[in-house]
Design an enzyme around this catalytic site. Structure first.
Site, mmCIF file in Angstrom:
data_model
loop_
_atom_site.group_PDB
_atom_site.id
_atom_site.type_symbol
_atom_site.label_atom_id
_atom_site.label_comp_id
_atom_site.label_asym_id
_atom_site.label_seq_id
_atom_site.Cartn_x
_atom_site.Cartn_y
_atom_site.Cartn_z
ATOM 1 N N HIS A 71 55.027 77.569 14.922
ATOM 2 C CA HIS A 71 56.499 77.640 15.749
ATOM 3 C C HIS A 71 57.525 77.542 14.083
ATOM 4 C CE1 HIS A 71 56.160 79.172 19.449
ATOM 5 N NE2 HIS A 71 56.220 77.531 20.184
ATOM 6 N N HIS B 64 48.554 76.499 18.005
ATOM 7 C CA HIS B 64 49.858 77.948 17.889
ATOM 8 C C HIS B 64 50.703 77.565 16.304
ATOM 9 C CE1 HIS B 64 51.346 76.086 21.227
ATOM 10 N NE2 HIS B 64 52.835 76.720 20.437
ATOM 11 N N TYR C 129 53.362 66.430 13.692
ATOM 12 C CA TYR C 129 52.874 67.649 12.821
ATOM 13 C C TYR C 129 54.304 68.631 13.118
ATOM 14 C CZ TYR C 129 48.612 66.117 12.373
ATOM 15 O OH TYR C 129 46.785 66.071 12.067
#
Length: 163
Positions: free
Chosen positions: A61, A59, A134
């Site tokens: 954000h 996932h 990342y």
């Protein structure tokens, strides 16, 4: 039940976007680079600012700020997801929905930036925030907005974010 999205032209939004079945799609530098390329390609045609982002294996954000007269994050997400899936040669990469939250004020914005940057530690993917490659945290450190050792203590995540 019909789901309603938040619309605020020129607003800042926090997003959680998850892969289908929580598959760890973003475990390689190649996959992350392709996702970055997808963002770049879409931003060229439909500009928006990426204020903070973290890409985790299953996932991501991020916080976006849209142009003053624009509230269309839905098309941008569709284009990013489609671009990535096509160029990665993968089908069924993404969950069909994502979660968004309109950031109400500066305090809400800062809490969500902290949540984004601390997320790899929260998930046990890094022992220190600076260790996760990342993340926009590195940009924040480079511009003097955060110290390299930020997040060494537990960060309060109460009422912030969505997994």
């Amino acid at each position: 039940m019909r789901y309603r999205r938040a619309f605020q032209p020129g607003g800042s939004f926090f997003f959680t976007v998850v892969t289908a079945h929580r598959r760890p799609v973003f475990t390689s530098e190649i996959a992350v680079a392709l996702l970055r390329d997808a963002f770049r390609a879409v931003r060229q045609k439909r500009p928006f600012a990426i204020d903070a982002i973290v890409i985790l294996p299953d996932h991501l954000h991020c916080i976006w700020t849209l142009p003053e007269d624009d509230a269309d994050f839905m098309t941008r997400w569709r284009l990013i997801k489609t671009w990535f899936s096509k160029h990665a040669g993968l089908k069924d990469v993404w969950q069909h929905r994502y979660w968004e939250h309109v950031l109400r004020d500066e305090r809400d914005f800062i809490k969500h930036v902290d949540y984004i940057h601390y997320n790899p530690v929260k998930h046990g993917l890094a022992s220190k925030v600076i260790d996760w490659p990342y993340s926009s945290f590195h940009r924040y450190v480079k511009h003097g907005l955060c110290a390299e050792d930020w997040g060494g203590d537990v960060v309060d995540m109460t009422g912030v974010g969505r997994e």
